[in-house]
Design a protein around this motif. Structure first.
Motif, PDB file in Angstrom:
ATOM      1  N   LYS A 190       0.689   4.397   7.268  1.00 57.33           N
ATOM      2  CA  LYS A 190      -0.650   3.786   8.329  1.00 57.33           C
ATOM      3  C   LYS A 190      -1.148   4.909   8.942  1.00 57.33           C
ATOM      4  O   LYS A 190      -2.832   5.553   9.287  1.00 57.33           O
ATOM      5  CB  LYS A 190       0.225   3.209   9.156  1.00 57.33           C
ATOM      6  N   LYS A 191      -0.852   6.270   8.612  1.00 53.98           N
ATOM      7  CA  LYS A 191      -1.129   7.904   9.062  1.00 53.98           C
ATOM      8  C   LYS A 191      -2.345   8.361   8.729  1.00 53.98           C
ATOM      9  O   LYS A 191      -3.347   8.576   9.994  1.00 53.98           O
ATOM     10  CB  LYS A 191      -0.055   8.897   9.622  1.00 53.98           C
ATOM     11  N   ASP A 192      -2.577   8.320   8.193  1.00 56.90           N
ATOM     12  CA  ASP A 192      -3.497   8.770   7.096  1.00 56.90           C
ATOM     13  C   ASP A 192      -4.809   8.139   5.981  1.00 56.90           C
ATOM     14  O   ASP A 192      -5.740   8.921   5.575  1.00 56.90           O
ATOM     15  CB  ASP A 192      -3.345  10.222   6.422  1.00 56.90           C
ATOM     16  N   GLY A 193      -4.096   6.662   5.940  1.00 52.78           N
ATOM     17  CA  GLY A 193      -5.193   5.787   5.328  1.00 52.78           C
ATOM     18  C   GLY A 193      -4.992   6.303   3.651  1.00 52.78           C
ATOM     19  O   GLY A 193      -4.022   6.656   3.355  1.00 52.78           O
ATOM     20  N   TYR A 194      -6.052   5.643   2.933  1.00 49.36           N
ATOM     21  CA  TYR A 194      -5.711   6.329   1.186  1.00 49.36           C
ATOM     22  C   TYR A 194      -6.048   8.117   1.222  1.00 49.36           C
ATOM     23  O   TYR A 194      -6.427   8.666   1.571  1.00 49.36           O
ATOM     24  CB  TYR A 194      -6.471   5.672   0.746  1.00 49.36           C
ATOM     25  N   ASP A 195      -5.064   8.397  -0.217  1.00 47.01           N
ATOM     26  CA  ASP A 195      -4.966   9.459  -0.545  1.00 47.01           C
ATOM     27  C   ASP A 195      -5.989  10.224  -1.325  1.00 47.01           C
ATOM     28  O   ASP A 195      -6.095  11.623  -1.679  1.00 47.01           O
ATOM     29  CB  ASP A 195      -3.406  10.333  -0.274  1.00 47.01           C
ATOM     30  N   ALA A 196      -7.040   9.257  -1.930  1.00 44.17           N
ATOM     31  CA  ALA A 196      -7.772   9.566  -3.555  1.00 44.17           C
ATOM     32  C   ALA A 196      -8.100   8.662  -3.512  1.00 44.17           C
ATOM     33  O   ALA A 196      -8.510   7.572  -2.911  1.00 44.17           O
ATOM     34  CB  ALA A 196      -6.824   9.107  -5.053  1.00 44.17           C
ATOM     35  N   ASN A 197      -9.676   8.910  -3.984  1.00 48.55           N
ATOM     36  CA  ASN A 197     -11.061   8.182  -4.229  1.00 48.55           C
ATOM     37  C   ASN A 197     -10.666   7.999  -5.343  1.00 48.55           C
ATOM     38  O   ASN A 197     -10.279   8.541  -6.498  1.00 48.55           O
ATOM     39  CB  ASN A 197     -12.208   8.778  -4.057  1.00 48.55           C
ATOM     40  N   ILE A 198     -11.331   6.657  -6.236  1.00 46.08           N
ATOM     41  CA  ILE A 198     -11.344   6.145  -7.067  1.00 46.08           C
ATOM     42  C   ILE A 198     -12.935   5.747  -7.643  1.00 46.08           C
ATOM     43  O   ILE A 198     -13.894   5.828  -6.565  1.00 46.08           O
ATOM     44  CB  ILE A 198     -10.874   5.047  -8.291  1.00 46.08           C
ATOM     45  N   VAL A 199     -13.405   6.866  -9.010  1.00 42.90           N
ATOM     46  CA  VAL A 199     -14.922   6.557  -9.114  1.00 42.90           C
ATOM     47  C   VAL A 199     -14.496   6.409 -10.203  1.00 42.90           C
ATOM     48  O   VAL A 199     -14.410   6.812 -11.640  1.00 42.90           O
ATOM     49  CB  VAL A 199     -15.624   8.402  -9.360  1.00 42.90           C
ATOM     50  N   ALA A 200     -16.305   4.618 -10.483  1.00 47.78           N
ATOM     51  CA  ALA A 200     -16.375   4.491 -12.024  1.00 47.78           C
ATOM     52  C   ALA A 200     -17.458   5.140 -12.189  1.00 47.78           C
ATOM     53  O   ALA A 200     -18.684   5.299 -11.496  1.00 47.78           O
ATOM     54  CB  ALA A 200     -16.613   2.634 -11.798  1.00 47.78           C
ATOM     55  N   PHE A 201     -17.740   5.749 -13.732  1.00 49.72           N
ATOM     56  CA  PHE A 201     -18.896   6.820 -14.097  1.00 49.72           C
ATOM     57  C   PHE A 201     -19.484   5.309 -15.027  1.00 49.72           C
ATOM     58  O   PHE A 201     -18.700   4.599 -16.061  1.00 49.72           O
ATOM     59  CB  PHE A 201     -18.321   7.680 -14.748  1.00 49.72           C
ATOM     60  N   ALA A 202     -20.541   5.494 -14.859  1.00 50.17           N
ATOM     61  CA  ALA A 202     -21.354   4.246 -15.801  1.00 50.17           C
ATOM     62  C   ALA A 202     -22.955   4.998 -16.239  1.00 50.17           C
ATOM     63  O   ALA A 202     -23.335   5.857 -15.644  1.00 50.17           O
ATOM     64  CB  ALA A 202     -21.902   2.843 -14.948  1.00 50.17           C
ATOM     65  N   SER A 203     -23.139   4.486 -17.459  1.00 48.06           N
ATOM     66  CA  SER A 203     -24.408   5.257 -18.425  1.00 48.06           C
ATOM     67  C   SER A 203     -25.105   3.827 -18.125  1.00 48.06           C
ATOM     68  O   SER A 203     -25.043   2.425 -19.066  1.00 48.06           O
ATOM     69  CB  SER A 203     -24.012   6.424 -19.281  1.00 48.06           C
ATOM     70  N   ILE A 204     -26.804   3.883 -18.250  1.00 50.94           N
ATOM     71  CA  ILE A 204     -27.815   2.663 -18.481  1.00 50.94           C
ATOM     72  C   ILE A 204     -27.973   2.807 -19.915  1.00 50.94           C
ATOM     73  O   ILE A 204     -27.285   3.367 -20.881  1.00 50.94           O
ATOM     74  CB  ILE A 204     -29.134   3.545 -17.836  1.00 50.94           C
ATOM     75  N   LYS A 205     -27.875   1.420 -20.044  1.00 52.73           N
ATOM     76  CA  LYS A 205     -27.440   0.730 -21.686  1.00 52.73           C
ATOM     77  C   LYS A 205     -29.445   0.909 -22.222  1.00 52.73           C
ATOM     78  O   LYS A 205     -30.005   0.927 -21.420  1.00 52.73           O
ATOM     79  CB  LYS A 205     -27.388  -0.269 -21.983  1.00 52.73           C
ATOM     80  N   GLY A 206     -29.391   1.499 -22.925  1.00 51.02           N
ATOM     81  CA  GLY A 206     -30.685   1.589 -24.066  1.00 51.02           C
ATOM     82  C   GLY A 206     -30.528   0.452 -24.302  1.00 51.02           C
ATOM     83  O   GLY A 206     -30.836  -0.455 -24.656  1.00 51.02           O
ATOM     84  N   GLY A 266      -4.886   5.379  -4.862  1.00 52.06           N
ATOM     85  CA  GLY A 266      -3.766   6.292  -4.484  1.00 52.06           C
ATOM     86  C   GLY A 266      -2.923   5.880  -3.631  1.00 52.06           C
ATOM     87  O   GLY A 266      -2.636   4.725  -3.544  1.00 52.06           O
ATOM     88  N   THR A 267      -2.009   6.958  -2.803  1.00 53.46           N
ATOM     89  CA  THR A 267      -1.282   5.638  -1.246  1.00 53.46           C
ATOM     90  C   THR A 267      -1.331   6.093  -0.029  1.00 53.46           C
ATOM     91  O   THR A 267      -2.875   6.652  -0.189  1.00 53.46           O
ATOM     92  CB  THR A 267       0.031   7.235  -2.060  1.00 53.46           C
ATOM     93  N   TRP A 268      -1.262   5.190   0.232  1.00 56.48           N
ATOM     94  CA  TRP A 268      -1.611   4.863   1.534  1.00 56.48           C
ATOM     95  C   TRP A 268      -0.794   4.667   2.139  1.00 56.48           C
ATOM     96  O   TRP A 268       0.423   4.289   2.074  1.00 56.48           O
ATOM     97  CB  TRP A 268      -2.005   3.089   1.858  1.00 56.48           C
ATOM     98  N   ARG A 309       0.869  -1.134  -0.017  1.00 53.05           N
ATOM     99  CA  ARG A 309       0.021  -0.138   0.107  1.00 53.05           C
ATOM    100  C   ARG A 309       1.064   0.985  -0.060  1.00 53.05           C
ATOM    101  O   ARG A 309       0.559   2.490  -0.409  1.00 53.05           O
ATOM    102  CB  ARG A 309      -0.621   0.155   1.240  1.00 53.05           C
ATOM    103  N   ALA A 310       1.269   1.185   1.099  1.00 50.40           N
ATOM    104  CA  ALA A 310       2.428   2.418   0.821  1.00 50.40           C
ATOM    105  C   ALA A 310       3.265   2.662   0.096  1.00 50.40           C
ATOM    106  O   ALA A 310       4.214   3.764  -0.471  1.00 50.40           O
ATOM    107  CB  ALA A 310       3.008   1.890   2.039  1.00 50.40           C
ATOM    108  N   SER A 311       3.788   1.887  -0.995  1.00 51.07           N
ATOM    109  CA  SER A 311       4.615   1.453  -2.934  1.00 51.07           C
ATOM    110  C   SER A 311       4.067   3.528  -3.577  1.00 51.07           C
ATOM    111  O   SER A 311       4.840   3.685  -3.984  1.00 51.07           O
ATOM    112  CB  SER A 311       4.450   0.600  -3.014  1.00 51.07           C
ATOM    113  N   GLY A 312       3.001   3.318  -3.141  1.00 50.31           N
ATOM    114  CA  GLY A 312       2.491   4.611  -3.934  1.00 50.31           C
ATOM    115  C   GLY A 312       1.894   4.639  -4.899  1.00 50.31           C
ATOM    116  O   GLY A 312       1.419   5.055  -5.879  1.00 50.31           O
TER     117      GLY A 312
END
Length: 224
Positions: A208-224, A204-206, A46-49
């Motif tokens: 021990k003090k602060d945990g992860y420094d980023a968020n991942i968001v997957a965006f998806a749209s409804i299929k017609g 992102g990077t993890w 985790r700490a490897s960045g």
């Protein structure tokens, strides 16, 4: 009046409701609680960045592009109960929850890392607007519910079962990563013309003090 104008007129009230609800999510970002334990080997990884988003899955233009003229299927409200991600073989139970006390979307308890939380203050999957599903990246036991979200490829199917017995299918548009201190609330939580889905986890990077420094968001749209 065009199909799009009719859709917007009919859904305008709903969009106003979603826009108002977005103000509840005031925090700049969210992230699962820092996992306990996990072993020295996992902590070192985790700490490897190393970032948690696969190469080639981020396509911001696909999210920013205007929705094509189409008669999108819009479904009545019904709570999601299960999430399937065929590309990574994930089968995840979903439960509804309110926002956290600090204004961020709900996050499953650290001991409940195999399930995903749906923010029931916003749209349900299939309704107009962005439905939010939040899950842990990992836990003290190892990989958690949303461990593979950062590798979802554009076009990958996201299948959601709902309480009313119906199923709604989305297609991934883009997977993006944002620093916790520069999280784009409006882009992620803001109203949309068609039914969409957001899968949110840590990245992102993890440390021990602060945990992860980023968020991942997957965006998806409804299929017609």
């Amino acid at each position: 009046m065009t199909t799009r104008q009719q859709r917007i007129a009919a859904g305008g009230r709903r969009l106003e409701t979603v826009a108002a609800a977005v103000t509840v999510l005031v925090a700049g970002a969210l992230c699962a609680a820092v996992p306990e334990g996990g072993g020295e080997k996992r902590d070192a990884a985790r700490a490897s960045g190393i970032t948690m988003v696969a190469e080639g899955v981020s396509r911001p233009g696909a999210v920013d592009a205007e929705s094509p003229e189409a008669d999108y299927p819009v479904m009545p409200r019904s709570a999601p109960t299960r999430l399937y991600l065929p590309q990574i073989g994930a089968d995840i139970e979903v439960f509804g929850a309110d926002a956290e006390p600090d204004g961020t979307p709900p996050v499953p308890d650290k001991d409940d890392a195999d399930r995903a939380a749906w923010w029931r203050g916003g749209p349900s999957p299939g309704e107009q607007g962005p439905a939010l599903l939040i899950g842990h990246l990992d836990s003290k036991k190892g990989a958690a519910a949303f461990a593979g979200v950062g590798s979802l490829e554009p076009g990958a199917e996201v299948v959601v079962e709902r309480k009313d017995g119906s199923t709604v299918i989305f297609a991934v548009d883009s997977v993006e990563q944002y620093p916790k201190d520069d999280f784009p609330n409006e882009r992620v939580y803001g109203p949309t013309e068609n039914p969409q889905l957001r899968l949110i986890t840590c990245g992102g990077t993890w440390t021990k003090k602060d945990g992860y420094d980023a968020n991942i968001v997957a965006f998806a749209s409804i299929k017609g």
